[in-house]
Scaffold this active site. Structure first.
Site, PDB file in Angstrom:
ATOM      1  N   ASP A 187       0.177  -0.684   5.796  1.00 19.67           N
ATOM      2  CA  ASP A 187      -1.107  -1.273   4.903  1.00 19.67           C
ATOM      3  C   ASP A 187      -2.508  -0.652   5.896  1.00 19.67           C
ATOM      4  OD1 ASP A 187      -1.099  -3.211   3.191  1.00 19.67           O
ATOM      5  OD2 ASP A 187      -2.796  -4.269   5.058  1.00 19.67           O
ATOM      6  N   LYS A 245      -6.082  -0.413   6.257  1.00 16.92           N
ATOM      7  CA  LYS A 245      -7.039  -1.489   6.264  1.00 16.92           C
ATOM      8  C   LYS A 245      -8.628  -0.768   6.644  1.00 16.92           C
ATOM      9  CE  LYS A 245      -4.835  -5.292   5.833  1.00 16.92           C
ATOM     10  NZ  LYS A 245      -4.501  -5.940   4.749  1.00 16.92           N
ATOM     11  N   ASP A 295       1.165  -0.970  -0.005  1.00 18.76           N
ATOM     12  CA  ASP A 295       0.147  -0.227  -0.518  1.00 18.76           C
ATOM     13  C   ASP A 295       0.738   1.249   0.386  1.00 18.76           C
ATOM     14  OD1 ASP A 295      -2.302  -1.565  -0.230  1.00 18.76           O
ATOM     15  OD2 ASP A 295      -2.523  -0.481   1.886  1.00 18.76           O
TER      16      ASP A 295
END
Length: 351
Positions: free
Chosen positions: A258, A260, A245
């Site tokens: 990352d 989420k 990411d």
DNA sequence: GGATCCTTCTTCTTCTTC
């Protein structure tokens, strides 16, 4: 239902595998980290009650023994069905401990952080079609326990929403996740230096991701020196790939980040399931990919919430990353074994 | 242009008592 559960427990399906690592992260409040410290028993005068404790511990209160309990169970529920593969309780280690860091690339050029973030697109056209991805490997090596709970969750959701409703619900979750990633990508690409993250707080976003963006705004203030966005990483020795990411500094530490989205609160690292393994896999690939001239030792999982409440950021120390790297190597080994079994099965069928 | 890939998410016992 009760009988069903008993069988599952005995057969080991519900017994957790050793994939869960010790809870060590930066965001847990100290009062929650060590619940034993606040145990009501800590204030008990243990010397005063020692004789009572001894007498209780040395006397069999019940006439039941494990043997009589087993016999009773068998009488009530039928014979015990044992699992064909017993749960692995020992601590497993990878057969080959491939290094997480690549020592040859340890040197970091001075101007590494001055340019715009890189974005290496996925290129499967050059003989890469057989290279498996991090997501695929993790999905295909889920534990029996994970599969059980995921399938149970799916069954319950379908019972509630119907097949079509569940499909729509899932698609909506994916859509929100993708839009959230795109919005972050835009912010971080337009402002990789991290000097003006206020754009994220004042900008208008589509209603379905507005809350997620508010949720993550306080995290973005600590993200600087963005080096890569949505960029492909490939481990040149272990032969797997993935798409990170973001690679940036979080509170000054270079991390694989990352993002989420989640409907449920995930205040602890243990709530994020395989996410830390995913982050370690990406970092290990990046460290062993010649396209990246630097090394990343830490990771960050940011969980954003739709109602705009502050996102949880779970920062993985270099030590913890190494633990998860070992877990990743185990999953990779398992995947490779599965593949070779499938390949040998297919070749014997073709004969 | 179509097909495929990588992602995007989803899980953690359950009941009673205070």
């Amino acid at each position: 239902m009760f009988i069903f559960k008993r069988v599952l427990v005995v057969s080991g399906i519900l017994v957790p595998k050793s994939t869960a690592l010790p809870l060590r992260h930066f965001s847990a409040p100290s009062c929650l980290r060590s619940p034993k410290r606040n145990s009501p028993y800590s204030s008990v005068d243990s010397e005063r009650y020692s004789s009572l404790v001894k007498s209780v511990m040395s006397t069999r209160v019940s006439s039941q023994t494990p043997e009589t309990l087993s016999a009773e169970d068998e009488h009530m529920y039928g014979p015990v069905i044992k699992a064909q593969t017993p749960p692995r309780t020992e601590v497993r280690t990878p057969k080959t401990l491939h290094p997480f860091l690549n020592c040859e690339d340890a040197g970091e050029p001075e101007d590494a952080e001055s340019g715009p973030p890189v974005r290496i697109g996925i290129n499967r056209g050059q003989g890469r079609s057989s290279v498996p991805s991090v997501t695929r490997i993790l999905q295909q090596t889920l534990s029996q326990e994970q599969i059980f709970y995921l399938e149970r969750w799916k069954r319950r959701m379908i019972a509630e929403l119907g097949e079509e409703g569940f499909r729509e619900y899932s698609q909506n979750l994916f859509r929100q996740g993708k839009r959230f990633h795109s919005a972050l990508e835009e912010i971080l690409t337009s402002d990789p230096s991290g000097k003006d993250k206020s754009v994220s707080e004042t900008a208008e976003y589509p209603p379905d991701i507005q809350g997620y963006m508010e949720s993550v705004s306080h995290i973005l203030r600590d993200v600087t020196a963005v080096r890569a966005i949505e960029s492909t990483v490939k481990h040149e020795t272990l032969n797997y790939l993935g798409v990170v990411d973001c690679v940036a500094r979080y509170r000054g530490v270079l991390c694989v980040i990352d993002w989420k989205t989640s409907e449920k609160a995930k205040p602890f690292l243990s709530n994020t399931y395989d996410n830390p393994i995913q982050v370690a896999a990406y970092a290990g690939a990046l460290n062993n990919d010649g396209n990246y001239k630097y090394q990343v030792e830490s990771g960050l999982i940011v969980v954003a919430y739709k109602d705009g409440s502050p996102a949880h950021a779970h920062q993985l120390s270099p030590e913890l990353m190494l633990d998860y790297w070992k877990t990743w190597l185990l999953r990779l080994e398992e995947f490779t074994e599965q593949r070779s079994i499938q390949a040998s099965g297919a070749s014997s069928e073709n004969r």
